[in-house]
Write a protein that holds these residues in place. Sequence first.
Motif, PDB file in Angstrom:
ATOM      1  N   VAL A  57       0.842  -1.246  -0.003  1.00 13.56           N
ATOM      2  CA  VAL A  57       0.094   0.165   0.005  1.00 13.56           C
ATOM      3  C   VAL A  57       0.758   1.017   0.048  1.00 13.56           C
ATOM      4  N   GLY A  58       0.553   2.164  -0.854  1.00 13.03           N
ATOM      5  CA  GLY A  58       1.161   3.523  -1.051  1.00 13.03           C
ATOM      6  C   GLY A  58       2.544   3.439  -2.144  1.00 13.03           C
ATOM      7  N   HIS A  77      12.084  -2.438  -0.942  1.00 14.73           N
ATOM      8  CA  HIS A  77      11.218  -2.229   0.050  1.00 14.73           C
ATOM      9  C   HIS A  77      11.781  -3.060   1.400  1.00 14.73           C
ATOM     10  N   THR A  78      12.118  -4.161   1.317  1.00 14.17           N
ATOM     11  CA  THR A  78      12.824  -5.011   2.330  1.00 14.17           C
ATOM     12  C   THR A  78      14.234  -4.775   2.906  1.00 14.17           C
ATOM     13  N   THR A 121       1.716  -3.290   4.714  1.00 14.51           N
ATOM     14  CA  THR A 121       0.403  -3.499   4.628  1.00 14.51           C
ATOM     15  C   THR A 121       0.204  -3.721   2.993  1.00 14.51           C
ATOM     16  N   CYS A 122      -0.555  -4.610   2.728  1.00 16.84           N
ATOM     17  CA  CYS A 122      -0.528  -4.967   1.379  1.00 16.84           C
ATOM     18  C   CYS A 122      -1.883  -4.791   0.790  1.00 16.84           C
TER      19      CYS A 122
END
Length: 106
Positions: free
Chosen positions: A12-13, A33-34, A104-105
Amino acid sequence: MATNTHFRCPIVGCTHEGSRRGRADFIEHIESHTQPYACSVKNCGLRFSRITNLNRHRQTQHLIHQEYNLKTIDVLVEGEIHHRIRRHQTVHELILLLQHLGFTCS
Protein backbone atom coordinates in the motif's frame (compact mmCIF):
# COMPACT_ATOMS: atom_id res chain seq x y z
CA MET A 1 11.13 -17.41 -25.50
CA ALA A 2 10.53 -15.57 -22.22
CA THR A 3 7.23 -13.83 -21.77
CA ASN A 4 6.88 -10.42 -20.15
CA THR A 5 4.54 -10.34 -17.20
CA HIS A 6 2.88 -7.18 -15.91
CA PHE A 7 2.83 -6.64 -12.14
CA ARG A 8 1.80 -3.99 -9.64
CA CYS A 9 3.51 -3.73 -6.26
CA PRO A 10 1.13 -5.05 -3.57
CA ILE A 11 2.49 -2.74 -0.85
CA VAL A 12 0.00 0.00 0.00
CA GLY A 13 1.29 3.43 -0.99
CA CYS A 14 3.68 2.12 -3.64
CA THR A 15 2.66 2.92 -7.19
CA HIS A 16 5.40 0.91 -8.93
CA GLU A 17 4.29 -1.16 -11.89
CA GLY A 18 6.55 -3.23 -14.08
CA SER A 19 6.68 -5.71 -16.89
CA ARG A 20 10.31 -5.92 -17.97
CA ARG A 21 11.32 -9.38 -16.85
CA GLY A 22 8.32 -10.68 -14.97
CA ARG A 23 9.10 -12.51 -11.73
CA ALA A 24 12.77 -11.43 -11.51
CA ASP A 25 11.85 -7.75 -11.85
CA PHE A 26 9.05 -8.18 -9.32
CA ILE A 27 11.42 -9.74 -6.77
CA GLU A 28 14.01 -6.97 -7.30
CA HIS A 29 11.34 -4.37 -6.65
CA ILE A 30 10.10 -6.10 -3.48
CA GLU A 31 13.69 -6.21 -2.25
CA SER A 32 13.82 -2.41 -2.62
CA HIS A 33 11.27 -2.31 0.22
CA THR A 34 12.81 -5.00 2.43
CA GLN A 35 16.53 -4.19 1.87
CA PRO A 36 17.65 -7.75 2.60
CA TYR A 37 21.42 -7.36 2.08
CA ALA A 38 23.15 -6.22 5.27
CA CYS A 39 26.77 -5.16 5.67
CA SER A 40 28.49 -7.62 8.00
CA VAL A 41 31.41 -5.34 8.90
CA LYS A 42 31.50 -4.81 12.67
CA ASN A 43 29.44 -1.80 13.86
CA CYS A 44 28.07 -1.07 10.38
CA GLY A 45 24.93 -3.06 9.58
CA LEU A 46 23.72 -0.79 6.75
CA ARG A 47 21.13 -2.52 4.56
CA PHE A 48 20.79 -2.51 0.79
CA SER A 49 18.19 -3.62 -1.73
CA ARG A 50 20.76 -5.02 -4.17
CA ILE A 51 23.92 -7.04 -3.72
CA THR A 52 25.76 -4.69 -6.11
CA ASN A 53 25.01 -1.74 -3.82
CA LEU A 54 26.31 -3.71 -0.81
CA ASN A 55 29.53 -4.55 -2.68
CA ARG A 56 30.05 -0.91 -3.71
CA HIS A 57 29.53 0.13 -0.07
CA ARG A 58 32.06 -2.47 1.14
CA GLN A 59 34.63 -1.22 -1.41
CA THR A 60 34.21 2.51 -0.80
CA GLN A 61 33.46 2.63 2.93
CA HIS A 62 35.42 -0.33 4.26
CA LEU A 63 38.12 -0.57 1.56
CA ILE A 64 37.35 -4.23 0.88
CA HIS A 65 38.91 -5.17 -2.46
CA GLN A 66 36.51 -6.12 -5.24
CA GLU A 67 38.01 -9.62 -5.50
CA TYR A 68 36.11 -10.23 -2.23
CA ASN A 69 32.77 -9.10 -3.68
CA LEU A 70 29.79 -11.07 -2.46
CA LYS A 71 27.42 -12.92 -4.74
CA THR A 72 23.76 -13.45 -3.92
CA ILE A 73 24.49 -17.08 -3.09
CA ASP A 74 27.00 -15.90 -0.43
CA VAL A 75 24.28 -14.12 1.53
CA LEU A 76 21.24 -16.31 0.92
CA VAL A 77 20.68 -17.84 4.33
CA GLU A 78 17.82 -20.31 4.73
CA GLY A 79 14.90 -18.60 6.45
CA GLU A 80 16.09 -15.01 6.13
CA ILE A 81 13.97 -12.40 4.34
CA HIS A 82 15.79 -12.44 1.01
CA HIS A 83 15.76 -16.23 0.85
CA ARG A 84 12.04 -16.34 1.64
CA ILE A 85 11.24 -13.63 -0.95
CA ARG A 86 13.13 -15.45 -3.68
CA ARG A 87 11.50 -18.80 -2.86
CA HIS A 88 7.86 -17.70 -2.99
CA GLN A 89 5.85 -19.61 -5.55
CA THR A 90 2.84 -17.33 -6.01
CA VAL A 91 2.07 -13.63 -5.60
CA HIS A 92 -0.40 -14.61 -2.87
CA GLU A 93 2.40 -16.35 -0.90
CA LEU A 94 4.59 -13.26 -1.30
CA ILE A 95 1.79 -10.99 -0.07
CA LEU A 96 1.33 -13.20 3.01
CA LEU A 97 5.09 -13.03 3.67
CA LEU A 98 5.13 -9.22 3.29
CA GLN A 99 2.18 -8.92 5.69
CA HIS A 100 4.03 -11.15 8.17
CA LEU A 101 7.01 -8.77 7.87
CA GLY A 102 4.75 -5.83 8.78
CA PHE A 103 3.95 -4.40 5.33
CA THR A 104 0.37 -3.40 4.50
CA CYS A 105 -0.63 -4.97 1.21
CA SER A 106 -3.65 -4.53 -0.98
